[in-house]
Design an enzyme around this catalytic site. Structure first.
Site, PDB file in Angstrom:
ATOM      1  N   PHE A 157       0.816  -1.226   0.000  1.00 26.93           N
ATOM      2  CA  PHE A 157       0.000   0.000   0.000  1.00 26.93           C
ATOM      3  C   PHE A 157       0.844   1.267   0.000  1.00 26.93           C
ATOM      4  O   PHE A 157       0.356   2.324  -0.394  1.00 26.93           O
ATOM      5  CB  PHE A 157      -0.929   0.008   1.237  1.00 26.93           C
ATOM      6  CG  PHE A 157      -0.260   0.445   2.515  1.00 26.93           C
ATOM      7  CD1 PHE A 157      -0.124   1.801   2.811  1.00 26.93           C
ATOM      8  CD2 PHE A 157       0.265  -0.478   3.413  1.00 26.93           C
ATOM      9  CE1 PHE A 157       0.516   2.218   3.976  1.00 26.93           C
ATOM     10  CE2 PHE A 157       0.908  -0.070   4.569  1.00 26.93           C
ATOM     11  CZ  PHE A 157       1.031   1.282   4.852  1.00 26.93           C
ATOM     12  N   LYS A 181      -1.121  -6.950  -9.261  1.00 25.08           N
ATOM     13  CA  LYS A 181      -2.090  -7.067  -8.161  1.00 25.08           C
ATOM     14  C   LYS A 181      -1.669  -6.021  -7.123  1.00 25.08           C
ATOM     15  O   LYS A 181      -0.830  -6.276  -6.270  1.00 25.08           O
ATOM     16  CB  LYS A 181      -2.047  -8.486  -7.568  1.00 25.08           C
ATOM     17  CG  LYS A 181      -3.324  -8.946  -6.890  1.00 25.08           C
ATOM     18  CD  LYS A 181      -3.819  -8.055  -5.773  1.00 25.08           C
ATOM     19  CE  LYS A 181      -3.070  -8.233  -4.486  1.00 25.08           C
ATOM     20  NZ  LYS A 181      -3.469  -7.227  -3.450  1.00 25.08           N
ATOM     21  N   SER A 234       5.474  -6.967   3.225  1.00 24.81           N
ATOM     22  CA  SER A 234       6.051  -7.268   4.539  1.00 24.81           C
ATOM     23  C   SER A 234       6.820  -8.594   4.504  1.00 24.81           C
ATOM     24  O   SER A 234       6.571  -9.446   3.641  1.00 24.81           O
ATOM     25  CB  SER A 234       4.938  -7.325   5.576  1.00 24.81           C
ATOM     26  OG  SER A 234       4.003  -8.316   5.195  1.00 24.81           O
ATOM     27  N   CYS A 289       9.475   1.998   3.169  1.00 22.68           N
ATOM     28  CA  CYS A 289      10.377   0.879   3.457  1.00 22.68           C
ATOM     29  C   CYS A 289      11.798   1.369   3.671  1.00 22.68           C
ATOM     30  O   CYS A 289      12.638   0.639   4.185  1.00 22.68           O
ATOM     31  CB  CYS A 289      10.350  -0.110   2.305  1.00 22.68           C
ATOM     32  SG  CYS A 289      10.809   0.655   0.760  1.00 22.68           S
ATOM     33  N   GLU A 391       9.080  -4.201  12.961  1.00 24.01           N
ATOM     34  CA  GLU A 391       8.943  -3.124  11.988  1.00 24.01           C
ATOM     35  C   GLU A 391       7.641  -2.397  12.332  1.00 24.01           C
ATOM     36  O   GLU A 391       6.548  -2.918  12.097  1.00 24.01           O
ATOM     37  CB  GLU A 391       8.860  -3.676  10.558  1.00 24.01           C
ATOM     38  CG  GLU A 391       8.740  -2.556   9.539  1.00 24.01           C
ATOM     39  CD  GLU A 391       8.451  -3.015   8.117  1.00 24.01           C
ATOM     40  OE1 GLU A 391       7.788  -4.039   7.930  1.00 24.01           O
ATOM     41  OE2 GLU A 391       8.897  -2.312   7.192  1.00 24.01           O
TER      42      GLU A 391
HETATM   43  P1  NAD Z   1       1.633  -6.599   2.968  1.00 26.08           P
HETATM   44  O1  NAD Z   1       2.689  -7.635   3.018  1.00 26.08           O
HETATM   45  O2  NAD Z   1       0.524  -6.674   3.968  1.00 26.08           O
HETATM   46  O3  NAD Z   1       0.901  -6.630   1.533  1.00 26.08           O
HETATM   47  C1  NAD Z   1       1.636  -6.588   0.337  1.00 26.08           C
HETATM   48  C2  NAD Z   1       0.814  -7.245  -0.769  1.00 26.08           C
HETATM   49  O4  NAD Z   1       0.575  -8.608  -0.427  1.00 26.08           O
HETATM   50  C3  NAD Z   1      -0.552  -6.597  -0.984  1.00 26.08           C
HETATM   51  O5  NAD Z   1      -0.830  -6.569  -2.354  1.00 26.08           O
HETATM   52  C4  NAD Z   1      -1.500  -7.535  -0.247  1.00 26.08           C
HETATM   53  O6  NAD Z   1      -2.794  -7.569  -0.812  1.00 26.08           O
HETATM   54  C5  NAD Z   1      -0.823  -8.883  -0.385  1.00 26.08           C
HETATM   55  N1  NAD Z   1      -1.066  -9.772   0.758  1.00 26.08           N
HETATM   56  C6  NAD Z   1      -1.305  -9.415   2.047  1.00 26.08           C
HETATM   57  N2  NAD Z   1      -1.461 -10.505   2.810  1.00 26.08           N
HETATM   58  C7  NAD Z   1      -1.304 -11.582   2.005  1.00 26.08           C
HETATM   59  C8  NAD Z   1      -1.341 -12.988   2.224  1.00 26.08           C
HETATM   60  N3  NAD Z   1      -1.563 -13.513   3.432  1.00 26.08           N
HETATM   61  N4  NAD Z   1      -1.111 -13.790   1.159  1.00 26.08           N
HETATM   62  C9  NAD Z   1      -0.879 -13.279  -0.063  1.00 26.08           C
HETATM   63  N5  NAD Z   1      -0.833 -11.946  -0.317  1.00 26.08           N
HETATM   64  C10 NAD Z   1      -1.044 -11.111   0.702  1.00 26.08           C
HETATM   65  O7  NAD Z   1       2.352  -5.188   3.007  1.00 26.08           O
HETATM   66  P2  NAD Z   1       1.700  -3.736   3.127  1.00 26.08           P
HETATM   67  O8  NAD Z   1       1.182  -3.554   4.518  1.00 26.08           O
HETATM   68  O9  NAD Z   1       0.794  -3.476   2.001  1.00 26.08           O
HETATM   69  O10 NAD Z   1       2.997  -2.813   2.902  1.00 26.08           O
HETATM   70  C11 NAD Z   1       3.898  -2.486   3.913  1.00 26.08           C
HETATM   71  C12 NAD Z   1       5.053  -3.453   3.957  1.00 26.08           C
HETATM   72  O11 NAD Z   1       5.735  -3.454   2.706  1.00 26.08           O
HETATM   73  C13 NAD Z   1       6.110  -3.045   4.979  1.00 26.08           C
HETATM   74  O12 NAD Z   1       6.553  -4.205   5.628  1.00 26.08           O
HETATM   75  C14 NAD Z   1       7.218  -2.429   4.140  1.00 26.08           C
HETATM   76  O13 NAD Z   1       8.506  -2.479   4.704  1.00 26.08           O
HETATM   77  C15 NAD Z   1       7.142  -3.289   2.935  1.00 26.08           C
HETATM   78  N6  NAD Z   1       7.766  -2.635   1.790  1.00 26.08           N
HETATM   79  C16 NAD Z   1       8.987  -3.085   1.403  1.00 26.08           C
HETATM   80  C17 NAD Z   1       9.638  -2.484   0.351  1.00 26.08           C
HETATM   81  C18 NAD Z   1      10.984  -2.964  -0.101  1.00 26.08           C
HETATM   82  O14 NAD Z   1      11.453  -2.488  -1.118  1.00 26.08           O
HETATM   83  N7  NAD Z   1      11.632  -3.885   0.569  1.00 26.08           N
HETATM   84  C19 NAD Z   1       9.031  -1.419  -0.326  1.00 26.08           C
HETATM   85  C20 NAD Z   1       7.775  -0.978   0.096  1.00 26.08           C
HETATM   86  C21 NAD Z   1       7.144  -1.613   1.161  1.00 26.08           C
END
Ligand code: NAD
Length: 506
Positions: A157, A181, A234, A289, A391
């Site tokens: 997000f 997605k 995450s 991130c 985090e």
């Molecule tokens: P998230 O892991 O909850 O969701 C990421 C994506 O995965 C979304 O599209 C979501 O719909 C999907 N998703 C969520 N739960 C799932 C599941 N159980 N099974 C399959 N797909 C699932 O992350 P978020 O809250 O949207 O974003 C924040 C996180 O992203 C933070 O941990 C941040 O550090 C990380 N992030 C990392 C980077 C990087 O470059 N390393 C960049 C941006 C964000």
């Protein structure tokens, strides 16, 4: 809300085969406006029929797109670049309304995404393979880079435009077709980008957007026609995506969470360090991130640095993203806001000092029911505390005191995450030693958010990345292509006849 993929009441639906695709819409999610707390719209969640339709559209478009000339692909990318640039402000406002970040910050993410499009415009040069003449007598060898097929991107997000743009410009430039997605929390920007692709002349089906949650992701991970998966999100989900996609025989890169430390040495310029800690800690309400979440102050600078951080935090203005005076907006959801706020009492209970309490902040125009948490600073944090280990992903800056450079560097290297870090010092030798020793993928020297430029690659180490390839730059090109090595002999009367020996050059 403009655009054909969404309606005036902001009902967001999929984009498949070059047009909006409502499908069965058996399930939907709410999309919030974080500044007011109201539900601003709904988004369709894909079931198996929509997953199959998106992958089928991408698969059908692949043969034509992979055989489209490099010059023609580059021209479409150039037009897309111009269109995104023209609509930068509109995209920024759309992102801000669903994510909460201030419009100027959202415009910054569009600009960083555009840099990847600009990198991908150079695709004719980037896809040059190697050629060796006469590897054996009258035999030539060469390598070519070919697209993998249908690639899927699953994104978080916090950067609804930039993170998808780390992936799809490179994938598409390389000749792949793509199913994105995006996060269900702020889904509209991806549809707007799809509309701009269509306007740029991208053939139908080359770029598709599939909305939804875990079910949509699982469908892509198990689909036999999806050949590569790029994920950003995450760490627990990144690990799962990596394992599942790899078990299903797909190429996969999964970027995870972060806990980015900033090491401040006693000889640092403390004003520069305090500016950097506050900017990188509270920009986008800490939902980046590459946000700095831990400041490691090496003795004896801790108290002086804290005083300068407090002074700057007191001057920050919190308000709705579309208020030009606001520097920091709300958090993305109420649930996330409450979870982040829970670290304040938790930190104090475990022995930290609440140096700045962001609960109940002054909000421009009033807080209403928005998801607000002001800038917060926890001092005297130690590695056993949850506020240090987790985090938090919000506007909570932890300050840890360290006795020496070695102690600080070892703390950073021992952290399970390894996304970004920064050192603040005026000692070039110390900075060089740090960049050499530290176990982290992206390092800043007097730079707090060292996000690599598009022509380098973005990615962390350890629990911040599962897989071998970082995003964009040449690693992105390699991720989205397969190398084929060709050895060719054109018939010559002197070919020499049958020879059962293993081929060697001669
Ligand atoms: P998230 O892991 O909850 O969701 C990421 C994506 O995965 C979304 O599209 C979501 O719909 C999907 N998703 C969520 N739960 C799932 C599941 N159980 N099974 C399959 N797909 C699932 O992350 P978020 O809250 O949207 O974003 C924040 C996180 O992203 C933070 O941990 C941040 O550090 C990380 N992030 C990392 C980077 C990087 O470059 N390393 C960049 C941006 C964000």
């Amino acid at each position: 809300m403009t655009g054909t993929g969404t309606t005036g009441s902001r009902h967001v639906t999929h984009w498949i085969g070059g047009k909006p695709h409502a499908g069965e819409a058996a399930r939907r999610g709410d999309v919030y406006e974080p500044a007011s707390g109201r539900v601003a719209g709904t988004v369709d969640f894909a079931g198996q029929a929509e997953i199959d339709a998106a992958v089928a559209a991408a698969k059908a478009a692949f043969p034509g797109w992979r055989d489209t000339s490099l010059s023609q692909r580059a021209r479409v990318l150039f037009r897309f670049r111009e269109l995104v640039d023209e609509h930068r402000d509109e995209l920024a406002r759309l992102i801000s309304s669903e994510h909460g970040k201030v419009v100027s910050d959202a415009a910054g993410e569009v600009a960083r995404g555009l840099e990847v499009v600009e990198f991908a415009c150079g695709i004719p040069h980037l896809l040059k393979g190697g050629f060796s003449e006469n590897v054996s007598t009258r035999v030539d060898a060469y390598s070519i880079l070919q697209p993998v097929g249908v690639a899927a991107g699953i994104t978080p997000f916090n950067f609804p435009a930039m993170v998808p743009m780390w992936m799809f410009p490179v994938a598409i430039a390389c000749g792949n077709t793509f199913v994105l997605k995006p996060s269900e929390k702020d889904p509209s920007a991806s549809v707007r980008l799809a509309e701009l692709w269509a306007e740029a002349g991208l053939p139908d089906g080359v770029f598709n957007v599939l909305h939804g949650d875990k079910a949509a992701v699982d469908g892509l991970l198990h689909h036999p026609d999806v050949k590569a998966v790029s994920f950003v999100g995450s760490t627990p989900i990144a690990r799962r995506i990596y394992e599942t996609a790899a078990a299903n025989g797909k190429r996969v890169q999964a970027l995870g969470g972060a806990k980015n430390h900033m090491l401040v040495l006693p000889d640092a310029d403390l004003d520069l360090a305090a500016d950097a800690a506050v900017s990188a800690g509270f920009g986008s309400a800490g939902e980046r991130c590459m946000a700095i979440s831990v400041v490691v102050a090496v003795d004896p600078v801790g108290d002086e640095l804290m005083a300068r951080i407090r002074e700057r935090v007191a001057g920050l203005t919190v308000g709705p993203g579309d208020d030009p005076e606001a520097e920091m907006g709300p958090l993305v959801t109420r649930e996330h806001r409450d979870k982040v706020a829970s670290y304040l009492d938790g930190g104090v209970a475990q022995g930290a000092t609440l140096a700045v309490d962001g609960r109940d902040p002054d909000v421009l125009g009033g807080a209403g029911d928005g998801f607000w948490l002001g800038p917060t600073v926890l001092d005297h944090v130690t590695p056993e505390m949850d506020a240090y280990k987790d985090e938090i992903f919000g506007p909570v800056l932890s300050v840890v005191r360290a006795g020496s450079y070695e102690e600080g560097m070892e703390l950073i290297s021992a952290n399970p995450y390894g996304n970004g870090t920064a050192i603040f010092t005026n000692d070039g030798g110390a900075a060089r030693r740090f960049q050499n020793e530290v176990e982290v993928g992206m390092v800043g020297v007097n730079v707090p958010i060292p996000v690599p430029m598009a022509y380098y690659s973005f990615g962390g180490w350890k629990d911040s990345l599962f897989g071998d390839s970082h995003a964009h730059g040449m690693e992105g090109v390699h991720f989205y292509t397969r190398t084929k090595a060709v050895t060719a002999r054109w018939l010559d009367p002197s070919h020499g006849g049958v020879n059962l020996g293993f081929p060697t050059s001669g």
